[in-house]
Design a protein around this motif. Structure first.
Motif, PDB file in Angstrom:
ATOM      1  N   PRO A   1       0.803  -0.796   0.026  1.00  0.00           N
ATOM      2  CA  PRO A   1       0.083  -0.026  -0.035  1.00  0.00           C
ATOM      3  C   PRO A   1       1.209   1.010   0.096  1.00  0.00           C
ATOM      4  O   PRO A   1       1.757   1.144   0.604  1.00  0.00           O
ATOM      5  CB  PRO A   1      -1.056  -0.275   1.198  1.00  0.00           C
ATOM      6  N   LYS A   2       0.319   2.214  -0.868  1.00  0.00           N
ATOM      7  CA  LYS A   2       1.095   3.308  -0.800  1.00  0.00           C
ATOM      8  C   LYS A   2       0.108   3.751  -0.265  1.00  0.00           C
ATOM      9  O   LYS A   2       0.264   5.086  -0.085  1.00  0.00           O
ATOM     10  CB  LYS A   2       1.143   3.843  -2.718  1.00  0.00           C
ATOM     11  N   ASP A   3       1.245   4.041   1.130  1.00  0.00           N
ATOM     12  CA  ASP A   3       0.956   5.116   2.267  1.00  0.00           C
ATOM     13  C   ASP A   3       1.676   5.909   2.642  1.00  0.00           C
ATOM     14  O   ASP A   3       2.999   5.813   3.247  1.00  0.00           O
ATOM     15  CB  ASP A   3       0.404   4.160   3.844  1.00  0.00           C
ATOM     16  N   PRO A   4       1.291   7.278   2.407  1.00  0.00           N
ATOM     17  CA  PRO A   4       2.141   8.623   2.768  1.00  0.00           C
ATOM     18  C   PRO A   4       3.414   8.833   3.604  1.00  0.00           C
ATOM     19  O   PRO A   4       3.937   9.019   4.173  1.00  0.00           O
ATOM     20  CB  PRO A   4       1.867   9.862   1.564  1.00  0.00           C
ATOM     21  N   GLY A   5       2.197   8.353   4.798  1.00  0.00           N
ATOM     22  CA  GLY A   5       2.688   8.452   6.248  1.00  0.00           C
ATOM     23  C   GLY A   5       3.913   7.184   6.436  1.00  0.00           C
ATOM     24  O   GLY A   5       4.165   7.265   7.953  1.00  0.00           O
ATOM     25  N   ARG A   6       3.869   6.309   5.412  1.00  0.00           N
ATOM     26  CA  ARG A   6       4.526   5.276   6.317  1.00  0.00           C
ATOM     27  C   ARG A   6       6.514   5.719   6.165  1.00  0.00           C
ATOM     28  O   ARG A   6       6.432   5.862   5.556  1.00  0.00           O
ATOM     29  CB  ARG A   6       4.614   3.969   5.430  1.00  0.00           C
ATOM     30  N   SER A   7       7.135   5.174   6.780  1.00  0.00           N
ATOM     31  CA  SER A   7       8.515   5.200   6.809  1.00  0.00           C
ATOM     32  C   SER A   7       9.302   4.479   6.297  1.00  0.00           C
ATOM     33  O   SER A   7       8.166   3.784   5.610  1.00  0.00           O
ATOM     34  CB  SER A   7       9.529   5.645   8.282  1.00  0.00           C
ATOM     35  N   PRO A   8      10.048   4.607   5.141  1.00  0.00           N
ATOM     36  CA  PRO A   8      11.017   3.864   4.772  1.00  0.00           C
ATOM     37  C   PRO A   8      11.623   2.387   5.686  1.00  0.00           C
ATOM     38  O   PRO A   8      10.859   1.650   4.187  1.00  0.00           O
ATOM     39  CB  PRO A   8      12.553   4.531   4.254  1.00  0.00           C
ATOM     40  N   ARG A   9      11.732   2.254   6.669  1.00  0.00           N
ATOM     41  CA  ARG A   9      12.321   1.717   7.023  1.00  0.00           C
ATOM     42  C   ARG A   9      10.419   0.506   7.136  1.00  0.00           C
ATOM     43  O   ARG A   9      10.682  -0.916   6.813  1.00  0.00           O
ATOM     44  CB  ARG A   9      12.085   1.628   8.097  1.00  0.00           C
ATOM     45  N   ALA A  10       9.445   0.930   7.884  1.00  0.00           N
ATOM     46  CA  ALA A  10       8.143   0.627   6.653  1.00  0.00           C
ATOM     47  C   ALA A  10       8.029  -0.481   6.166  1.00  0.00           C
ATOM     48  O   ALA A  10       7.533  -1.529   5.833  1.00  0.00           O
ATOM     49  CB  ALA A  10       6.997   1.083   7.737  1.00  0.00           C
ATOM     50  N   LEU A  11       8.347   0.739   4.207  1.00  0.00           N
ATOM     51  CA  LEU A  11       8.074   0.554   3.516  1.00  0.00           C
ATOM     52  C   LEU A  11       8.826  -0.995   3.488  1.00  0.00           C
ATOM     53  O   LEU A  11       8.849  -1.932   2.697  1.00  0.00           O
ATOM     54  CB  LEU A  11       8.064   1.122   2.527  1.00  0.00           C
ATOM     55  N   ALA A  12       9.917  -0.668   3.952  1.00  0.00           N
ATOM     56  CA  ALA A  12      11.551  -2.328   3.389  1.00  0.00           C
ATOM     57  C   ALA A  12      10.756  -3.405   3.907  1.00  0.00           C
ATOM     58  O   ALA A  12      10.806  -4.380   3.323  1.00  0.00           O
ATOM     59  CB  ALA A  12      12.311  -1.810   4.116  1.00  0.00           C
ATOM     60  N   ARG A  13      10.463  -3.241   5.019  1.00  0.00           N
ATOM     61  CA  ARG A  13       9.910  -4.199   6.126  1.00  0.00           C
ATOM     62  C   ARG A  13       8.680  -5.232   5.423  1.00  0.00           C
ATOM     63  O   ARG A  13       8.320  -5.813   5.216  1.00  0.00           O
ATOM     64  CB  ARG A  13       9.345  -4.063   7.250  1.00  0.00           C
ATOM     65  N   ALA A  14       7.901  -3.928   4.722  1.00  0.00           N
ATOM     66  CA  ALA A  14       6.915  -4.737   3.702  1.00  0.00           C
ATOM     67  C   ALA A  14       6.902  -5.624   3.457  1.00  0.00           C
ATOM     68  O   ALA A  14       6.586  -6.556   2.192  1.00  0.00           O
ATOM     69  CB  ALA A  14       5.821  -3.341   3.990  1.00  0.00           C
ATOM     70  N   ARG A  15       8.200  -5.051   2.002  1.00  0.00           N
ATOM     71  CA  ARG A  15       8.894  -5.523   0.832  1.00  0.00           C
ATOM     72  C   ARG A  15       9.282  -6.886   1.052  1.00  0.00           C
ATOM     73  O   ARG A  15       9.195  -7.345   0.267  1.00  0.00           O
ATOM     74  CB  ARG A  15       9.660  -4.658   0.069  1.00  0.00           C
ATOM     75  N   ARG A  16       9.982  -6.995   2.537  1.00  0.00           N
ATOM     76  CA  ARG A  16      10.776  -8.361   2.571  1.00  0.00           C
ATOM     77  C   ARG A  16       9.645  -9.462   3.351  1.00  0.00           C
ATOM     78  O   ARG A  16       9.576 -10.523   2.109  1.00  0.00           O
ATOM     79  CB  ARG A  16      11.527  -7.530   4.062  1.00  0.00           C
ATOM     80  N   ARG A  17       8.597  -9.129   3.737  1.00  0.00           N
ATOM     81  CA  ARG A  17       7.452 -10.093   3.551  1.00  0.00           C
ATOM     82  C   ARG A  17       6.283 -10.247   2.744  1.00  0.00           C
ATOM     83  O   ARG A  17       6.008 -11.311   2.769  1.00  0.00           O
ATOM     84  CB  ARG A  17       6.529  -8.921   5.146  1.00  0.00           C
ATOM     85  N   LEU A  18       6.779  -9.020   2.316  1.00  0.00           N
ATOM     86  CA  LEU A  18       5.835  -9.621   0.876  1.00  0.00           C
ATOM     87  C   LEU A  18       6.999 -10.396  -0.389  1.00  0.00           C
ATOM     88  O   LEU A  18       6.107 -11.385  -0.739  1.00  0.00           O
ATOM     89  CB  LEU A  18       5.354  -8.656  -0.022  1.00  0.00           C
ATOM     90  N   ALA A  19       7.958 -10.478  -0.277  1.00  0.00           N
ATOM     91  CA  ALA A  19       8.794 -10.922  -0.812  1.00  0.00           C
ATOM     92  C   ALA A  19       8.534 -12.767  -0.757  1.00  0.00           C
ATOM     93  O   ALA A  19       9.318 -13.707  -0.385  1.00  0.00           O
ATOM     94  CB  ALA A  19      10.745 -10.235  -0.441  1.00  0.00           C
ATOM     95  N   ALA A  20       8.970 -12.881   1.085  1.00  0.00           N
ATOM     96  CA  ALA A  20       9.185 -13.377   1.586  1.00  0.00           C
ATOM     97  C   ALA A  20       7.355 -14.277   1.467  1.00  0.00           C
ATOM     98  O   ALA A  20       8.243 -16.485   1.000  1.00  0.00           O
ATOM     99  CB  ALA A  20       9.154 -14.015   3.244  1.00  0.00           C
ATOM    100  N   ALA A  21       6.710 -13.598   1.596  1.00  0.00           N
ATOM    101  CA  ALA A  21       4.867 -14.840   0.981  1.00  0.00           C
ATOM    102  C   ALA A  21       5.478 -15.241  -0.595  1.00  0.00           C
ATOM    103  O   ALA A  21       5.111 -16.276  -0.680  1.00  0.00           O
ATOM    104  CB  ALA A  21       4.425 -14.267   0.993  1.00  0.00           C
ATOM    105  N   ARG A  22       5.524 -14.596  -1.661  1.00  0.00           N
ATOM    106  CA  ARG A  22       6.020 -15.003  -2.680  1.00  0.00           C
ATOM    107  C   ARG A  22       6.677 -16.186  -3.022  1.00  0.00           C
ATOM    108  O   ARG A  22       6.512 -17.225  -3.471  1.00  0.00           O
ATOM    109  CB  ARG A  22       6.279 -13.918  -3.483  1.00  0.00           C
ATOM    110  N   PHE A  23       7.877 -15.845  -2.243  1.00  0.00           N
ATOM    111  CA  PHE A  23       9.308 -17.139  -2.560  1.00  0.00           C
ATOM    112  C   PHE A  23       8.763 -18.285  -2.076  1.00  0.00           C
ATOM    113  O   PHE A  23       7.768 -19.828  -2.338  1.00  0.00           O
ATOM    114  CB  PHE A  23       9.947 -17.158  -1.151  1.00  0.00           C
ATOM    115  N   TRP A  24       7.727 -18.557  -0.784  1.00  0.00           N
ATOM    116  CA  TRP A  24       7.273 -19.528  -0.166  1.00  0.00           C
ATOM    117  C   TRP A  24       5.876 -20.284  -0.933  1.00  0.00           C
ATOM    118  O   TRP A  24       5.448 -21.249  -0.878  1.00  0.00           O
ATOM    119  CB  TRP A  24       6.484 -19.183   1.348  1.00  0.00           C
ATOM    120  N   ARG A  25       5.086 -19.552  -1.667  1.00  0.00           N
ATOM    121  CA  ARG A  25       4.401 -20.021  -2.080  1.00  0.00           C
ATOM    122  C   ARG A  25       4.259 -20.569  -3.555  1.00  0.00           C
ATOM    123  O   ARG A  25       4.200 -21.430  -3.973  1.00  0.00           O
ATOM    124  CB  ARG A  25       3.277 -18.736  -3.213  1.00  0.00           C
TER     125      ARG A  25
END
Length: 318
Positions: A18-42
């Motif tokens: 989600p493109k939330d302008p209030g989210r910090s870069p670290r939060a976006l990086a963590r969200a990307r890692r979680r999504l990447a891990a989920a895609r990897f496991w699938r």
């Protein structure tokens, strides 16, 4: 899905974040890692071979961790042996006994601890050396990189087992000697692969932007190159572990490991010295050999599946 999609930190948040302008870069990086891990496991769980390998490794690891609960803490002791020497399989001893009357099943369970530990630590040392050499040789150019790669080529053409035997011979006999001997002789292949990936990563535009913004050598290597080569390193690690376990078994069979600890290779050496080969005592020879083959196969299946997930062009059959 490619390796870049798992670790591309300089790209945008992606369509799934989600493109939330209030989210910090670290939060976006963590969200990307979680999504990447989920895609990897699938993608990973769609490969039956990888699931079989992962399931087998989990079972073996659980057996190794719970060894004292499964077979008792004194099952390796010669003084507490309750069976006859080289007795065939029976109700009390499902895999028979060794020359001292100890249960071969108990020795097999405890041997998994040493074999897995040596394999994991030796693979970690091998991959760590190869990753550092590969990234440095790929990042820096000129005579320094040339010298590094010529040293790598020298280790690459030399027989790995011969070098490991030479190191294990001149050093004291211990588990750490075996780990060091395997780790410092098997890193060239990893270094070659990581260097090739580093050259590919550093040719991308965002590396030039990072340098233009003042990023130094250490910043580029740690923040941009290393995350992009980590998927390759992970796949290479699973493949190196199986080779490390086989090399440890070979060194133990040759009598170059610590004789006071129980390992699968050491069991084969003890069986040879006890005359199990000429006497036809298969129950002493077959279990450790089969265990080594199964663990190596499981790690190889996991490694090939990870390679297939990170690089679908390989076309590994599911």
């Amino acid at each position: 899905m490619t390796a870049d999609s798992l670790t591309a930190k300089d790209a945008g948040p992606g369509p799934d974040v989600p493109k939330d302008p209030g989210r910090s870069p670290r939060a976006l990086a963590r969200a990307r890692r979680r999504l990447a891990a989920a895609r990897f496991w699938r993608s990973y769980r769609s490969h039956r071979a990888g699931l079989w390998g992962l399931g087998g490794l989990l079972v073996i690891a659980l057996v190794a961790i719970c060894a004292p609960l499964l077979v008792g803490s004194d099952s390796q002791s010669v003084t507490h042996a309750s069976g006859g020497p080289l007795a065939p399989p029976s109700g009390d001893f499902p895999l028979g006994t060794d020359q001292f009357g100890r249960s071969v099943l108990a020795l097999l369970v405890y041997g998994s601890r040493v074999s897995l530990t040596v394999g994991l630590l030796a693979a970690f040392l091998c991959v760590a050396i190869g990753t550092v050499v590969g990234i440095v040789a790929g990042h820096f150019r000129g005579w320094f990189a040339t010298v590094l790669m010529r040293v790598t080529d020298w280790f690459l053409v030399m027989p790995t087992l011969v070098l490991a035997i030479a190191l294990a011979t001149v050093m004291s006999r211990s588990i750490w000697t075996v780990i060091i001997a395997i780790g410092v002789t098997t890193w060239p292949t990893t270094a070659r692969l990581v260097r090739a990936q580093t050259l590919a990563v550093e040719s991308r535009p965002y590396i030039e932007r990072a340098r233009a913004l003042g990023g130094g050598h250490l910043h580029v290597m740690l923040r941009h190159v290393l995350p992009n080569v980590m998927p390759l390193v992970l796949a290479q690690t699973t493949l190196v572990i199986s080779n490390a376990i086989l090399t440890e078994a070979t060194l133990a069979f040759l009598g170059l490991s610590d004789p006071t600890v129980t390992s699968w290779g050491g069991m084969l050496q003890d069986a040879r010295e006890a005359g199990a080969v000429s006497a036809g005592d298969w129950w002493y020879l077959a279990p450790p050999g089969i265990a080594i083959a199964l663990v190596s196969l499981a790690f190889t299946m996991c490694g090939r599946t990870i390679e297939s997930v990170l690089n679908p062009k390989l076309g590994v059959a599911r």
